[in-house]
Scaffold this active site. Structure first.
Site, PDB file in Angstrom:
ATOM      1  N   HIS A   1      11.435-121.700  44.589  1.00 46.10           N
ATOM      2  CA  HIS A   1      12.623-122.200  43.888  1.00 46.10           C
ATOM      3  C   HIS A   1      12.793-123.705  44.018  1.00 46.10           C
ATOM      4  CE1 HIS A   1      16.009-121.394  41.488  1.00 46.10           C
ATOM      5  NE2 HIS A   1      16.375-120.242  42.034  1.00 46.10           N
TER       6      HIS A   1
ATOM      7  N   ASP B   1      12.402-123.174  38.349  1.00 41.04           N
ATOM      8  CA  ASP B   1      13.737-122.648  38.112  1.00 41.04           C
ATOM      9  C   ASP B   1      13.663-121.211  37.607  1.00 41.04           C
ATOM     10  OD1 ASP B   1      14.872-125.075  38.829  1.00 41.04           O
ATOM     11  OD2 ASP B   1      14.782-125.846  36.769  1.00 41.04           O
TER      12      ASP B   1
END
Length: 437
Positions: free
Chosen positions: A409, A413
């Site tokens: 992450h 995204d």
């Protein structure tokens, strides 16, 4: 008598230390020149080291699992004549050359104990198993009335022992080899005889974590410690893809038979150019993300020693048949223990699957320093509403498969990961697009 100190030779690739995996000699043993002394591991390559002299072992450095620095004492050998002291420059170079030969891309030298590996292919609704290893005789236990050994895998033998079944009493359905299905049939037919009761308790074991298993533990811990994972799962209809695979196999001629894996890789490679953040590696110490133009696809493979990840170089440049052939080659290299360090490193994206074990969904762990890993799951048949071609809908049996993707992450995204999987889904559900250049 003189003492010869043999130091840990330079194993190349900038490695500063190596782990002792297995000693083949002990203090007091007589060794000859070029005799196999010890197995050491660096990264994911296991290397056997041979003696440059003949004599008697008087000291060894460390136990299995210990890490020894390059240039540190490995063992001391008492030799005849005037060969005492430390290893000469020529002997050190000879030892290093021997190791370089074992780690060369040619893969001609085997490790001291070849790792048996089975490539874990993507969802295997009709996937074909990898060919049996030819050089290793099949494991067997029990004998037939004619005195010949019963053919069966170690897993089948263990299950038969747990159930108290004599394999000689089980009739195999094909090719003379007893399989799990034959045991199931035997149990069903002989249920009244009391077979199928719970197994006996096994003795407790204490196993030292060394070698490849230790590397796996370290890599997985580092991945979970440093990478904030998130996983996205999507369902895909692979009915038409399976039809295409069957049609291609029917007309393949002398080409290798296609499993689901080359088709999955093709879809991934066609989708990657629009999502370059997926095919990337993140150096979190330098805070640099490298997005790769070529897809060097790693394939998770389970071995007796643990997980290995052979790499298909430039997967985006290969057609389906070339992918199938390369998958087979890498599978054989892993199975025979001849996979080189180059074949086990440098991946930019990884695909992993539990094959026939499947699972509805998985949350795979990222192969650091990559930023994404894709996990196809088991194919199942379920009823679905589909178009009837006249503006209405009808219920039909369809083949469905979930695709899981875990991402870093810090780099990827959630929207990007979902969009990438949706692009792969469109290609899978419209398989003709896979054949368009």
């Amino acid at each position: 008598m003189a003492k010869f100190t043999f130091k840990m030779p330079d194993v190349g690739e900038g490695v500063a230390e190596a782990e002792v995996v297995e000693w083949h000699v002990k203090v007091g043993d007589r060794v000859e020149e070029d005799q196999h002394l010890v197995d050491v591991m660096t990264d994911k390559a296991t290397i056997d080291i041979e003696s440059p002299v003949a004599g008697t072992v008087v000291e060894v450095a460390g136990e299995v699992g210990d890490v020894i620095a390059i240039g540190a004492m490995l063992l001391v050998i008492e030799v005849d004549g005037e060969h005492g002291g430390e290893a000469s420059e020529e002997q050190a170079e000879a030892a290093a050359e021997q190791i370089e030969d074992e780690m060369s891309d040619e893969g001609e030298a085997e490790t001291s104990e070849p790792v048996r590996a089975e490539l874990v292919e993507a969802p295997s609704f009709n996937s074909d198993p990898l060919p049996e290893e030819k050089d290793s005789p099949p494991a067997s236990s029990g004998r037939t009335d004619a005195g010949t050994k019963v053919l069966a895998s170690p897993a089948v033998r263990q299950r038969a022992r747990d159930l108290g079944i004599d394999l000689a009493e089980v009739k195999p359905a094909e090719d003379g080899r007893v399989r799990h299905g034959d045991l199931d049939a035997f149990l069903a037919y002989n249920a009244s005889s009391g077979f199928g009761a719970g197994g006996t308790a096994r003795a407790d074991e204490t196993i030292k974590v060394i070698g490849l298993r230790k590397r796996i533990a370290q890599n997985m811990a580092a991945a979970k410690r440093h990478i904030p994972h998130f996983t996205y799962v999507e369902e895909c209809d692979v009915t038409d893809l399976e039809v295409l695979r069957a049609q291609l196999n029917a007309a393949r001629g002398d080409k290798p038979k296609l499993t689901m894996l080359p088709l999955m890789i093709r879809a991934i490679c066609k989708a990657v150019p629009d999502f370059p953040m997926i095919n990337a590696r993140y150096d979190d110490e330098a805070n640099v993300v490298t997005r790769y133009g070529a897809v060097h696809l790693g394939m998770a493979a389970q071995t007796d020693a643990g997980l290995m990840v052979p790499v298909i170089r430039d997967a985006q440049s290969r057609n389906l048949w070339q992918l199938a052939r390369e998958i087979g080659r890498l599978a054989e290299a892993a199975r025979s223990g001849k996979a080189t360090s180059e074949e086990l490193s440098g991946s930019t994206l990884t695909i992993t699957s539990l094959g026939p074990l499947g699972g509805v969904a998985t949350t795979p762990v990222i192969n650091r320093p990559e930023v994404a890993i894709i996990g196809p799951n088991r194919i199942v048949e379920r009823p679905m509403f589909v178009s009837d071609g006249m503006g209405g809908e009808r219920i039909a049996k369809r083949k469905l498969m979930n695709i899981s993707i875990s991402c870093d992450h810090r780099v990827v995204d959630g929207h990007d990961a979902a969009s990438f999987v949706q692009a792969v889904k469109r290609l899978i559900e419209t398989p003709a697009l896979l054949l368009v250049e």
